[in-house]
Enzyme design. Structure first.
Site, mmCIF file in Angstrom:
data_model
loop_
_atom_site.group_PDB
_atom_site.id
_atom_site.type_symbol
_atom_site.label_atom_id
_atom_site.label_comp_id
_atom_site.label_asym_id
_atom_site.label_seq_id
_atom_site.Cartn_x
_atom_site.Cartn_y
_atom_site.Cartn_z
ATOM 1 N N LYS A 1 -8.292 4.550 -19.491
ATOM 2 C CA LYS A 1 -8.572 4.939 -20.865
ATOM 3 C C LYS A 1 -7.306 4.782 -21.736
ATOM 4 O O LYS A 1 -6.836 3.682 -21.847
ATOM 5 C CB LYS A 1 -9.135 6.368 -20.866
ATOM 6 C CG LYS A 1 -10.256 6.575 -19.802
ATOM 7 C CD LYS A 1 -11.455 5.736 -20.067
ATOM 8 C CE LYS A 1 -12.536 5.621 -19.010
ATOM 9 N NZ LYS A 1 -12.586 6.367 -17.817
ATOM 10 N N TYR B 1 -16.935 14.489 -16.291
ATOM 11 C CA TYR B 1 -17.390 13.105 -16.185
ATOM 12 C C TYR B 1 -18.416 13.004 -15.030
ATOM 13 O O TYR B 1 -18.239 13.630 -13.989
ATOM 14 C CB TYR B 1 -16.173 12.192 -15.942
ATOM 15 C CG TYR B 1 -16.572 10.809 -15.551
ATOM 16 C CD1 TYR B 1 -17.383 10.040 -16.382
ATOM 17 C CD2 TYR B 1 -16.174 10.263 -14.334
ATOM 18 C CE1 TYR B 1 -17.783 8.774 -16.007
ATOM 19 C CE2 TYR B 1 -16.563 8.988 -13.959
ATOM 20 C CZ TYR B 1 -17.368 8.255 -14.816
ATOM 21 O OH TYR B 1 -17.775 6.989 -14.417
ATOM 22 N N ASP C 1 -7.823 17.442 -15.491
ATOM 23 C CA ASP C 1 -8.034 16.044 -15.874
ATOM 24 C C ASP C 1 -7.618 15.914 -17.332
ATOM 25 O O ASP C 1 -8.260 16.471 -18.228
ATOM 26 C CB ASP C 1 -9.519 15.672 -15.674
ATOM 27 C CG ASP C 1 -9.799 14.212 -15.958
ATOM 28 O OD1 ASP C 1 -9.103 13.637 -16.819
ATOM 29 O OD2 ASP C 1 -10.724 13.656 -15.343
ATOM 30 N N ARG D 1 0.838 -1.216 0.000
ATOM 31 C CA ARG D 1 0.000 0.000 0.000
ATOM 32 C C ARG D 1 0.868 1.260 0.000
ATOM 33 O O ARG D 1 0.463 2.321 -0.469
ATOM 34 C CB ARG D 1 -0.983 0.003 1.192
ATOM 35 C CG ARG D 1 -1.825 1.287 1.249
ATOM 36 C CD ARG D 1 -3.082 1.175 2.099
ATOM 37 N NE ARG D 1 -2.872 0.513 3.352
ATOM 38 C CZ ARG D 1 -2.255 1.043 4.398
ATOM 39 N NH1 ARG D 1 -1.798 2.275 4.369
ATOM 40 N NH2 ARG D 1 -2.101 0.340 5.505
HETATM 41 N N1 LCS Z 1 -12.064 11.471 -15.682
HETATM 42 C C1 LCS Z 1 -12.611 11.324 -16.911
HETATM 43 C C2 LCS Z 1 -12.432 12.412 -17.921
HETATM 44 C C3 LCS Z 1 -13.335 10.175 -17.195
HETATM 45 O O1 LCS Z 1 -13.847 10.050 -18.422
HETATM 46 C C4 LCS Z 1 -13.493 9.178 -16.200
HETATM 47 C C5 LCS Z 1 -14.268 7.943 -16.441
HETATM 48 C C6 LCS Z 1 -12.925 9.383 -14.938
HETATM 49 C C7 LCS Z 1 -12.202 10.546 -14.723
HETATM 50 C C8 LCS Z 1 -13.033 8.380 -13.844
HETATM 51 O O2 LCS Z 1 -12.142 7.331 -14.097
HETATM 52 P P1 LCS Z 1 -12.373 5.823 -13.603
HETATM 53 O O3 LCS Z 1 -12.542 5.868 -12.122
HETATM 54 O O4 LCS Z 1 -13.563 5.294 -14.293
HETATM 55 O O5 LCS Z 1 -11.085 5.160 -14.003
HETATM 56 N N2 LCS Z 1 -15.046 7.998 -17.605
HETATM 57 C C9 LCS Z 1 -15.854 7.069 -18.044
HETATM 58 C C10 LCS Z 1 -16.642 7.253 -19.199
HETATM 59 O O6 LCS Z 1 -16.718 8.264 -19.851
HETATM 60 N N3 LCS Z 1 -17.250 6.133 -19.452
HETATM 61 O O7 LCS Z 1 -17.052 5.190 -18.445
HETATM 62 C C11 LCS Z 1 -16.142 5.735 -17.482
#
Ligand code: LCS
Length: 389
Positions: free
Chosen positions: A204, A107, A179, A54
């Site tokens: 992503k 998001y 972001d 951790r």
């Molecule tokens: N920031 C952006 C711009 C995102 O598109 C997402 C997730 C997150 C943060 C959060 O990330 P995660 O915890 O899912 O790794 N976006 C998603 C979307 O547009 N479709 O499914 C998840």
């Protein structure tokens, strides 16, 4: 080292134990000390070395060093998801009584964190259109500590001028968090443009293959160390060794993949803007995109995320989404495969309808993440599905 070379080599150390060329997966929860004295020195911080996964693990270290190098940051923290990265940043940088300003298009779960969770800790967020600098200035209060933007924003593709917003933040004693999920450090480096902290959903483009959920935080060494100890250490939202290993592997081909993503997206956009069933296409690479010049100035290309509106509204959008064959009807993005989804009922369903509409996330908006398949096959699939409207 230049970017492609850093993507492959930064953070990598050849394994001393067996001489493995590729990094082994250190699937271990804890690390053995040579002596009680050494254990004490590691906890004191007077000797470098691993203690417990951790607090750090060789696979996480390789990922963190590589991401810090790619974003031109001093250090990074790898996290169990993008949301773990964002919540760690906000809960470490803000305290009860503080105020933040965030983009009105974000998001859905990022919006939900700010709307529903942070107010329980007496942290207030004002949502504004961050591409309009005067609306940011107007929202500043004496207790504003953070400005938070996604650029381009999910899913509207609105672009915010990072350099200009970083100047506003600095003038008012706040920090700027960006972001950078949609652009990746290959196309846009927010720290070079004046941002203080960069976050990613590494789920992503960083991972790139749709098989990992993870996140990354990058900043100066000082900002990251103050965030790691005590906040991240105590929140505990780490990446597993295997996921960190997959992300390191994914990053090695990031520039190669993103080049194809960008090339394919431009061809798909040309097809969509000329299609009679489509009324609007939102893509920063289009000359009539309202922030096209800013996108050109602050990033080296436009990525592969496209949003569009069909003349037949949401019913036409459903026909399209229900009839694609190769393109997957799925949330997430930045994957080698093309993915299509409906923000209003899926990714942005946590956002209140009035707020969603105010930010331009209409009921008819469809979002497409263009993959790296042969672009003719992507267009053929869209074409047969659109012909059924
Ligand atoms: N920031 C952006 C711009 C995102 O598109 C997402 C997730 C997150 C943060 C959060 O990330 P995660 O915890 O899912 O790794 N976006 C998603 C979307 O547009 N479709 O499914 C998840």
């Amino acid at each position: 080292m230049k970017f492609h070379t850093k993507a492959i080599h930064a953070g990598h150390k050849h394994d001393k134990a067996a001489g493995a060329h590729a990094t082994p997966i250190f699937q271990t929860s804890t690390f053995v000390f040579d002596s009680a004295e050494q254990g004490a020195r590691r906890f004191e911080g007077t000797e470098e070395g691993y203690i417990y996964s951790r607090l750090g693990n060789p696979n996480m270290s390789e990922l963190e060093e590589k991401m810090a190098a790619l974003e031109n940051g001093g250090a990074a923290i790898s996290t169990g998801s993008g949301m773990a990265a964002i919540s760690t940043v906000l809960l470490s940088q803000l305290r009860a009584g503080d105020h933040m300003i965030a983009g009105d298009a974000l998001y859905g779960c990022t919006n939900s964190l700010m709307t529903h969770v942070l107010p329980r800790f007496n942290i207030e967020t004002t949502f504004v259109n961050t591409s309009d600098l005067s609306s940011i200035e107007k929202a500043i209060k004496g207790n504003t500590k953070v400005i938070y933007v996604e650029t381009p924003a999910n899913p509207t593709m609105q672009v915010t001028d990072i350099k200009a917003v970083s100047e506003i933040a600095r003038k008012h004693g706040a920090i700027l968090v960006v972001d950078n999920t949609f652009m990746t450090p290959y196309l846009q480096k927010p720290l070079d443009l004046g941002a203080d902290i960069v976050v990613h959903s590494a789920t992503k483009y960083i991972g790139g293959h749709g098989d990992v959920v993870a996140g990354i935080i990058v900043g100066s060494k000082e900002v990251i160390m103050n965030m790691k100890f005590p906040y991240f250490k105590d929140f505990g939202g780490i990446t597993s060794p295997f996921d960190a290993w997959l992300l390191v592997r994914g990053l090695k081909t990031l520039p190669a993949r993103v080049d194809i993503h960008c090339k394919n997206a431009k061809i798909v956009v040309d097809y969509l803007v000329n299609h009679p069933a489509i009324s609007d296409v939102y893509f920063p690479g289009l000359k009539d995109h309202p922030q096209h010049e800013i996108a050109k100035k602050q990033a080296t290309d436009f990525g592969s995320m496209i949003a569009f509106e069909l003349k037949g509204g949401i019913e036409a959008g459903k026909t399209l989404m229900n009839n694609v064959n190769m393109i997957a009807l799925a949330v997430s993005l930045g994957c080698v495969d093309s993915l299509i989804q409906h923000p209003a009922s899926m990714t942005h369903s946590p956002v209140a309808k009035e707020d969603r509409l105010r930010a331009g996330i209409t009921d008819g908006l469809v979002r497409l993440s263009v993959g790296i398949e042969n672009v003719e096959d992507i267009i053929a699939d869209l074409d047969q599905a659109l012909s059924q409207i």
